[in-house]
Structure formats: C-alpha cells, structure tokens
Design a protein around this motif. Sequence first.
Motif, PDB file in Angstrom:
ATOM      1  N   VAL A   1       0.854  -1.177   0.000  1.00 53.11           N
ATOM      2  CA  VAL A   1       0.000   0.000   0.000  1.00 53.11           C
ATOM      3  C   VAL A   1       0.896   1.235   0.000  1.00 53.11           C
ATOM      4  N   ALA A   2       0.402   2.309  -0.562  1.00 48.52           N
ATOM      5  CA  ALA A   2       1.137   3.575  -0.596  1.00 48.52           C
ATOM      6  C   ALA A   2       0.323   4.633   0.139  1.00 48.52           C
ATOM      7  N   ILE A   3       1.005   5.437   0.971  1.00 49.34           N
ATOM      8  CA  ILE A   3       0.340   6.443   1.789  1.00 49.34           C
ATOM      9  C   ILE A   3       0.982   7.807   1.541  1.00 49.34           C
ATOM     10  N   ALA A   4       0.161   8.796   1.229  1.00 51.20           N
ATOM     11  CA  ALA A   4       0.629  10.183   1.108  1.00 51.20           C
ATOM     12  C   ALA A   4      -0.121  11.033   2.116  1.00 51.20           C
ATOM     13  N   LEU A   5       0.629  11.750   2.952  1.00 51.26           N
ATOM     14  CA  LEU A   5       0.044  12.701   3.886  1.00 51.26           C
ATOM     15  C   LEU A   5       0.183  14.100   3.321  1.00 51.26           C
ATOM     16  N   ASP A   6      -0.753  14.975   3.647  1.00 49.96           N
ATOM     17  CA  ASP A   6      -0.566  16.366   3.251  1.00 49.96           C
ATOM     18  C   ASP A   6       0.369  17.038   4.266  1.00 49.96           C
ATOM     19  N   PRO A   7       0.779  18.296   4.037  1.00 52.00           N
ATOM     20  CA  PRO A   7       1.847  18.875   4.862  1.00 52.00           C
ATOM     21  C   PRO A   7       1.595  18.965   6.354  1.00 52.00           C
ATOM     22  N   ASP A   8       0.341  19.082   6.800  1.00 50.93           N
ATOM     23  CA  ASP A   8       0.108  19.081   8.249  1.00 50.93           C
ATOM     24  C   ASP A   8      -0.463  17.754   8.728  1.00 50.93           C
ATOM     25  N   ALA A   9      -0.465  16.764   7.833  1.00 49.11           N
ATOM     26  CA  ALA A   9      -0.784  15.369   8.162  1.00 49.11           C
ATOM     27  C   ALA A   9      -2.203  15.168   8.682  1.00 49.11           C
ATOM     28  N   ASP A  10      -3.117  16.050   8.328  1.00 51.90           N
ATOM     29  CA  ASP A  10      -4.502  15.787   8.707  1.00 51.90           C
ATOM     30  C   ASP A  10      -5.275  15.105   7.579  1.00 51.90           C
ATOM     31  N   ARG A  11      -4.675  15.007   6.404  1.00 54.37           N
ATOM     32  CA  ARG A  11      -5.297  14.313   5.282  1.00 54.37           C
ATOM     33  C   ARG A  11      -4.427  13.140   4.840  1.00 54.37           C
ATOM     34  N   CYS A  12      -5.081  12.118   4.314  1.00 56.96           N
ATOM     35  CA  CYS A  12      -4.384  10.892   3.914  1.00 56.96           C
ATOM     36  C   CYS A  12      -4.910  10.430   2.563  1.00 56.96           C
ATOM     37  N   ALA A  13      -3.999  10.267   1.594  1.00 58.61           N
ATOM     38  CA  ALA A  13      -4.339   9.697   0.291  1.00 58.61           C
ATOM     39  C   ALA A  13      -3.708   8.313   0.190  1.00 58.61           C
ATOM     40  N   VAL A  14      -4.414   7.405  -0.464  1.00 56.31           N
ATOM     41  CA  VAL A  14      -4.000   6.001  -0.497  1.00 56.31           C
ATOM     42  C   VAL A  14      -3.798   5.551  -1.937  1.00 56.31           C
ATOM     43  N   GLY A  15      -2.686   4.844  -2.170  1.00 54.21           N
ATOM     44  CA  GLY A  15      -2.423   4.235  -3.462  1.00 54.21           C
ATOM     45  C   GLY A  15      -2.418   2.719  -3.337  1.00 54.21           C
ATOM     46  N   ILE A  16      -2.907   2.032  -4.381  1.00 53.88           N
ATOM     47  CA  ILE A  16      -2.976   0.567  -4.353  1.00 53.88           C
ATOM     48  C   ILE A  16      -2.423  -0.010  -5.654  1.00 53.88           C
ATOM     49  N   PRO A  17      -1.896  -1.237  -5.589  1.00 49.98           N
ATOM     50  CA  PRO A  17      -1.473  -1.911  -6.821  1.00 49.98           C
ATOM     51  C   PRO A  17      -2.678  -2.531  -7.517  1.00 49.98           C
ATOM     52  N   THR A  18      -2.685  -2.449  -8.834  1.00 53.14           N
ATOM     53  CA  THR A  18      -3.738  -3.077  -9.625  1.00 53.14           C
ATOM     54  C   THR A  18      -3.087  -3.854 -10.767  1.00 53.14           C
TER      55      THR A  18
END
Length: 548
Positions: free
Chosen positions: A290-307
């Motif tokens: 799984v891949a995780i990206a946080l925004d600069p103040d870490a209150d948001r989380c975006a997720v990447g997945i393999p397909t």
Amino acid sequence: MTQSAISAVAQTWITHDPDPDTAAELSACDPDELARRFNNPLTFGTAGLRGPVRGGPDAMNMAVVLRTTWAVAQVLKDQLAHDSTGFIPSETQVVVGRDARHRSDEFALAAAEVLAAQGFQVLLMLAAVPTPVVAFAVRHRSATAGIQITASHNPPADNGYKVFGKGGMQIISPTDREIEAAVARAPHADEIPRATVQTGGLKEIRHYLERAAHVRHTTGSLRVALTPLHGVGGEFALDALAMAGFDDVYVVESQFAPDPDFPTVAFPNPEEPGATDALLTLAAKASADVAIALDPDADRCAVGIPTADGWRMLSGDETGWLLGDYILSQVEPGPVSEATVVASTVVSSRMLAEIAAAHGAHHAETLTGFKWLARAGGPGTTLAYAYEEAIGHCVDPAAVRDKDGISAAIAFCDLVVALRDQGRTVQDALDGLALRHGVHVTGAVSRPVEDAEAAMSRLRTTPPAELAGFPVSVEDLLHRPGEQRTDALILTGGDERTTVRVVVRPSGTEPKLKSYTEVRCAPTDDLTMARARANTLNDELATAAALF
C-alpha cells in the motif's frame, strides 16, 4: 473606504506593526495595493484563517496573529464567564501548535505569549506537530481551546491560523464571527501584552501516537510506501506505524524532511496531478502492499494501491467507502449498530449512506468541512467514522474529533491486512461494494468566475433542464433550516437504473464555482459495463458543470 481613509488606516497599521520587515513592505506599497490589502481583512473560512505571508490585514503576519489571538482570548473569556465555573485562570488551558511553514514558529510563540498574558495556562508544543496532535491534545487535556498555525496543503507562500474549541472540534458560528468582531476592536499590535511561556507536549505526543496505533485490529506485517510531502507528518507516521506493528516502511527520501518551500511538487496536495508520482514509483520499486501520502500538516491521507494495470491513487470517496465499511463491520449488530452514526459531507458520494444502512447503522450528511462532520450525530448516538471527499478521514472520533491522516493511514493498512487474510485485495473490496450497492463514480470540476455570487444567482434563476440526458430537479440549500443552510445547489436526475447528481457551490477562498459530480448505476454482475457507462455519464456531467 475612500482612498484617504485607507491611507490613514494603513499608516496607523504601519506605525504599530511590530515587524519592521512587513512595516517597510507596506510603506513601499502604492495606494491601489494598500486598498487591496486593507479592504478585505482575513476572515474565518472552512478551516480558519489562511493567506499569504506578507504585510497587511488580508495576510498572515505578526500583527494579524497578535490581534487575532487577543480576540480569541476575549471571546473565550466571555464564553467562560457564562459557564457555571466562570473563567478560572489556573484551570483554563489552551494548546498551541504549529506546522513547519514559513514563520510558523514565530507565529505560534506569539499566539502562546498573548494567551499567557491574558491569564490562560498555555501548552506550547515544543516542535512542529501534525494538526491532529493539537486536536487530540485539546480533547485529551479537556482544554478550553487550541490554536494550530498551519495552512495545510496551501501553496508555499501561505500560512494560516486554525482554532479548536472544547472537545478538539473546529469552531463554528457564532464563535468565528465573534472573534472577527473582537479583532475589529483589538488594540494596536505592538500594544498587545505578551508573557513568557515554556514549551512542552512530549506526553501528549506520546499519547497521541499510542492512540493512533490503537486503531489496528489485525496482526501481521505489511510493506508500506510513505511520503509526507515535505510536511511534518513523516517521523510521526513512522513512529505510529511502528507502534501498530507496521515497521516495513519505505519513504520517499526527497520528500521526507519538512521543507516550507515544497521543492519537489508544484502544489503540496496529494490530490494534485503529479504530487504522488514519486510515491507510486517507490511503491512499485519496493513491491509495497500500500502507498500512503500525507498532506503537509498530516490531517489528510491519500492512499495508493497496486492493480493489474499498475499503481493508482484512490479517490477520497473510494477510501471513504472502504474505511466506512471496515469500521462498521467491527460494530456489534443490533442496539449498538442502531446507535452508531457515520457521516459524510453534502459534496461527497452517497454510497456511505447505503453502506451504513446495510450494517444497521445511521448516516448523517453535513455541510462541507470537518467543523460540521465532527458534530454529526445526536443524543444517544456514537459517531464511529466521518469523511470528506477531499481525502479527510476521522477514524477514531473518541480521540481526535477532526480529520487525522496518521490514524487513517494505520486504519487503512489494517484493512489491507484483513483483506489479505481473506485472500482478497483492495480492488476486490471495491468490487464487492459495487456489487452490493451499485457502481458509483465521482468527480470534481472547478471553473474560474469573475463573481461567484452572481454566477450562483444565474444558476438559481436558470438551472439546466437536464443533465446527461436526464431531467433535473433542483434543491437550493439556501432554503434549508439552521446549520444546514449554505450557498449551494444540488441537481439530481435519473431513472430506476441510474442516478446523476451535481452539487455546485462557490469556493470559499477563490473566485471559482466548484461542482461535485456523481453517477450511480444499479447493482449488476457486469461491473465492467456498469463502470464504463458511469464514467461516460460522469464525463458528460463534468462537461456540463464546466459551463455553469
């Protein structure tokens, strides 16, 4: 104000500006520029004050921070005076934190010193911290309020000022309007008293990390690719993941250390095109789960997945469906689930409501922003999860009553392990939701306009007769009662097999109309065909929205 009045106000501001750099900057401005800066002071928007770091009342600078904090203190004392306990300085605490943006450290110290001079007990975080740490600390310490100096995922030139009330929830009206009114009568910036404060917060940070790790329910390892996008979440996320048992983590080295210039991305928002390219490249190279990206103040989380076709980032809605379903699957059916609430905003997908019904729980729809989501539910109910389509997720409302990218990242990793133990993938889980609740496809369109209010008025007067070939009905949210009232239109159409929906609202920060689209196709075994049809219809909605 007239040009002469603006000049007089500006000169007074410059005379009392405690920062010689911004005073000199304002002194060099021509009359037109001074008019722009002094006619429109910063106001509290969806997530507090935000603006460029420069001189003047329409921006973030020392004078604005001092006067705003003085105003916050007056409003808090007025509110406490009406409480049964009153204002007791030795028992009235405020938490102050900051991210790593330009001048955040100076602004946080100034805010803490003003509050201390007003008689509050102040906890000033000893280092840059994610925004959810401050929200947690306010709730954990039963503090009266919290202030976080942050502009979240805004451009590098910006900074901001976010206020949390009791329970660690962002303030709402009338508190925000009362603060603005108090700013208007605040003393000159250089006349506002300040008192020395000490830094602290190690205990609160440790408790936050332990609580974030606690959202995990499974056991077993997982390989994670992570980027904090030059923000403050990197070390915090690594610590929390390790506490949760996820210690096989690869990080995007070029984006790991906090850097207020965000040098590797055009815009420090995981949702922006290209922002997560380095993350997905790393995830593929490291064979991550799984891949995780946080925004600069870490209150948001975006997720990447393999397909099967390579790595891709999930939309905020897709992540919301998955986390909502997973969290509700852990709630005991019957009286417990019947008292459980999950929430999403009016511009988010409708699928969470269907997921909640399937689990015997309730769904609440709120206005845009976590200041509303955090208050979802009512007496006798428990909020279990809330999300907004802009990759904000609240997975542990009892601890952090706001969006929290770090605990959301752990919850999603936990979901991936649970699916793996069942022999399933994230894509399998998405397919399962589509089979049960129908295919949902969402999108967003922003259109620049000269006058957003006029554009909304035109749309109200002459709404489209149809969208994607379906006759349209219109709901005007200005006609909703109380806190549900807002400047937005909901356009819906469809038949027994298909539903189309567009929510249109003006941007709170820019001269734009923002449209949020969704197509739902009824449950079918042929997901490929349903998704193709839904995507085609959603493209038609986007084309229409670009012309509103």
